[in-house]
Design a protein around this motif. Structure first.
Motif, PDB file in Angstrom:
ATOM      1  N   ILE A  65       4.270 -18.463  -0.728  1.00  0.00           N
ATOM      2  CA  ILE A  65       3.457 -17.474   0.379  1.00  0.00           C
ATOM      3  C   ILE A  65       1.659 -18.381   0.235  1.00  0.00           C
ATOM      4  N   GLU A  66       0.957 -17.888   1.051  1.00  0.00           N
ATOM      5  CA  GLU A  66      -0.162 -19.004   1.669  1.00  0.00           C
ATOM      6  C   GLU A  66      -1.083 -17.743   1.698  1.00  0.00           C
ATOM      7  N   ARG A  67      -0.834 -16.631   1.178  1.00  0.00           N
ATOM      8  CA  ARG A  67      -1.559 -15.400   1.203  1.00  0.00           C
ATOM      9  C   ARG A  67      -0.919 -14.239   0.506  1.00  0.00           C
ATOM     10  N   SER A  68      -1.807 -13.902  -0.809  1.00  0.00           N
ATOM     11  CA  SER A  68      -1.419 -12.671  -0.878  1.00  0.00           C
ATOM     12  C   SER A  68      -1.198 -10.987  -0.346  1.00  0.00           C
ATOM     13  N   PRO A  69      -0.219 -10.512  -0.262  1.00  0.00           N
ATOM     14  CA  PRO A  69      -0.259  -9.444   0.141  1.00  0.00           C
ATOM     15  C   PRO A  69      -1.037  -8.424  -0.245  1.00  0.00           C
ATOM     16  N   MET A  70      -1.276  -8.987  -1.610  1.00  0.00           N
ATOM     17  CA  MET A  70      -2.235  -7.904  -2.674  1.00  0.00           C
ATOM     18  C   MET A  70      -3.885  -7.483  -2.517  1.00  0.00           C
ATOM     19  N   SER A  71      -3.738  -8.726  -1.291  1.00  0.00           N
ATOM     20  CA  SER A  71      -5.220  -9.329  -0.684  1.00  0.00           C
ATOM     21  C   SER A  71      -5.977  -8.244  -0.389  1.00  0.00           C
ATOM     22  N   GLY A  72      -6.960  -7.592  -0.640  1.00  0.00           N
ATOM     23  CA  GLY A  72      -7.791  -6.140  -0.214  1.00  0.00           C
ATOM     24  C   GLY A  72      -6.840  -4.859  -0.262  1.00  0.00           C
ATOM     25  N   VAL A  73      -5.939  -5.133  -1.175  1.00  0.00           N
ATOM     26  CA  VAL A  73      -5.447  -4.027  -1.553  1.00  0.00           C
ATOM     27  C   VAL A  73      -5.890  -2.996  -3.198  1.00  0.00           C
ATOM     28  N   PRO A  74      -6.250  -1.831  -2.742  1.00  0.00           N
ATOM     29  CA  PRO A  74      -7.774  -1.168  -3.322  1.00  0.00           C
ATOM     30  C   PRO A  74      -6.395  -0.678  -4.733  1.00  0.00           C
TER      31      PRO A  74
ATOM     32  N   VAL B  72       1.054  -0.947   0.134  1.00  0.00           N
ATOM     33  CA  VAL B  72       0.137   0.404   0.035  1.00  0.00           C
ATOM     34  C   VAL B  72       1.324   1.081   0.237  1.00  0.00           C
ATOM     35  N   ALA B  73       1.603   1.160   0.321  1.00  0.00           N
ATOM     36  CA  ALA B  73       2.917   2.336   0.661  1.00  0.00           C
ATOM     37  C   ALA B  73       3.597   2.734  -0.851  1.00  0.00           C
ATOM     38  N   PHE B  74       3.946   1.774  -1.433  1.00  0.00           N
ATOM     39  CA  PHE B  74       4.958   1.558  -2.370  1.00  0.00           C
ATOM     40  C   PHE B  74       3.583   2.191  -2.945  1.00  0.00           C
ATOM     41  N   GLN B  75       2.353   1.882  -3.419  1.00  0.00           N
ATOM     42  CA  GLN B  75       1.166   1.902  -4.487  1.00  0.00           C
ATOM     43  C   GLN B  75       1.674   3.752  -4.008  1.00  0.00           C
ATOM     44  N   ALA B  76       1.063   4.143  -3.015  1.00  0.00           N
ATOM     45  CA  ALA B  76       1.129   5.186  -2.500  1.00  0.00           C
ATOM     46  C   ALA B  76       1.741   6.518  -3.111  1.00  0.00           C
ATOM     47  N   TRP B  77       3.097   5.689  -2.450  1.00  0.00           N
ATOM     48  CA  TRP B  77       4.524   6.974  -3.586  1.00  0.00           C
ATOM     49  C   TRP B  77       4.504   6.795  -4.964  1.00  0.00           C
ATOM     50  N   MET B  78       3.858   5.870  -5.416  1.00  0.00           N
ATOM     51  CA  MET B  78       3.369   5.410  -7.119  1.00  0.00           C
ATOM     52  C   MET B  78       3.008   7.072  -7.125  1.00  0.00           C
ATOM     53  N   LEU B  79       1.652   7.109  -7.062  1.00  0.00           N
ATOM     54  CA  LEU B  79       0.429   7.946  -6.976  1.00  0.00           C
ATOM     55  C   LEU B  79       1.247   9.421  -6.934  1.00  0.00           C
TER      56      LEU B  79
ATOM     57  N   SER C 238       0.890  -5.451 -11.971  1.00  0.00           N
ATOM     58  CA  SER C 238       1.774  -6.370 -12.508  1.00  0.00           C
ATOM     59  C   SER C 238       2.535  -7.679 -11.218  1.00  0.00           C
ATOM     60  N   LEU C 239       2.437  -6.235 -10.246  1.00  0.00           N
ATOM     61  CA  LEU C 239       2.115  -7.553  -8.646  1.00  0.00           C
ATOM     62  C   LEU C 239       1.876  -7.990  -8.525  1.00  0.00           C
ATOM     63  N   GLN C 240       0.246  -8.576  -8.739  1.00  0.00           N
ATOM     64  CA  GLN C 240      -0.650  -9.394  -8.516  1.00  0.00           C
ATOM     65  C   GLN C 240      -0.249 -10.148  -9.568  1.00  0.00           C
TER      66      GLN C 240
END
Length: 342
Positions: free
Chosen positions: A135-144, A100-107, A121-123
């Protein structure tokens, strides 16, 4: 890369000279460089294996590069912003808040469109890690997903294309090659990589047609107009006179030596031709939009257009040429003559 300079750039809030833009500008670089100089062995190994998986799935080089670039940028961001975090040292330990922080920085430093591209791409990257059992769960889960406005890409007029062709007039090798490239994009509406990755064997001058290799490994044959076929024949004759050319299967050749001109190099060449012709922001995809606009303007069937341009979605067909939709609407209005029949 000078690490201190990179850190100073990030802290100053000016991303134009940082490592991230350096990687974007160097789109023609070998994909392997995106993982080969990473300090973290875990990041390096997984990015390399992901690239192998993408290659095995027959993803084009440009797609592999853009996917790997997003993951590399995330790795660099974490190394700068949270160097002591577990995710900095191993991508399987990246957590949602870091994405989320990385995505906000890109914005903040780029644009919504760029942030959206990185999100998608990260998805793919974390989905692959999930499939691999890393991994057992993607950190992208729930990232808007970032909301990006749909930009209208301006079409290129016949007059502007004429100016570009005038900028590369001549009979030497580079001029013939550039004329053939411009006419191929203009005449087919094909994607940058579809023309850029052509092999000599994809060209059939007996039928004046080429086989294009589209997304997902899908092939389609398109016809060439007389002017495009003529300049392509002239280019091929000039190409065949070059020393060592028998060992190069690719259609497009660089100016120096017997080596291919990659799609990224074509992108740079088109930009320079545009500057020479006085046309800013020239790129191959504008001809794709122009092709769709001209097709619709002439009343061409949408299904046929989808076949010619290699689309599977009618929504894609609707978006292309949208910047000139008003012109088509006015033409239809005049043709229908509603309100003028009495």
């Amino acid at each position: 890369m000078n690490t201190q300079r990179h850190r100073t750039t990030l802290e100053s809030g000016n991303p134009d000279k940082g490592r991230y833009d350096f990687l974007n500008r160097r789109s023609a670089m070998n994909v392997a460089r995106l993982w080969s100089d990473l300090e973290s062995p875990a990041w390096s190994v997984l990015l390399r294996d992901w690239e192998r998986s993408l290659r095995a799935a027959n993803h084009p080089e440009s797609t592999r590069y853009n996917y790997l670039l997003a993951a590399r940028q995330l790795a660099d961001y974490l190394a700068e912003q949270v160097p002591d975090s577990a995710g900095t040292h191993d991508p399987v330990l990246v957590v949602k808040r870091q994405v989320v922080a990385f995505q906000a920085w890109m914005l903040e430093t780029r644009s919504a469109a760029t942030s959206l591209n990185k999100h998608k791409s990260l998805q793919q990257f974390f989905r692959w890690l999930l499939e691999e059992g890393e991994i057992e769960r993607s950190p992208m889960s729930g990232v808007p997903q970032p909301m990006a406005e749909q930009k209208l890409i301006p079409v290129i007029s016949d007059g502007e294309t004429g100016q570009i062709l005038e900028a590369c007039q001549g009979n030497d090798f580079a001029q013939l090659r550039d004329q053939a490239l411009v006419r191929m994009y203009y005449n087919t509406g094909a994607r940058l990589s579809e023309i850029g990755d052509l092999l000599v064997t994809d060209v059939d001058l007996d039928t004046d047609s080429v086989v294009l290799h589209g997304k997902g490994g899908k092939q389609r044959r398109v016809r060439l107009g007389p002017q495009t076929a003529r300049i392509l024949r002239r280019y091929l004759r000039s190409r065949n006179r070059r020393t060592g050319i028998d060992d190069v299967p690719q259609l497009w050749i660089a100016l120096k030596g017997a080596r291919r001109l990659r799609a990224a190099g074509i992108k740079i060449r088109l930009k320079r031709l545009g500057e020479k012709a006085g046309i800013t922001n020239l790129f191959a995809h504008r001809w794709r939009h122009s092709y769709a606009h001209e097709w619709k303007l002439a009343g061409g069937d949408t299904g046929d257009l989808m076949l010619i341009l290699g689309w599977t979605s009618e929504e894609t067909a609707r978006r292309y040429g949208a910047s000139a939709a008003a012109e088509r609407a006015r033409n239809t209005q005049a043709r229908l003559g509603i309100g003028e029949r009495v």
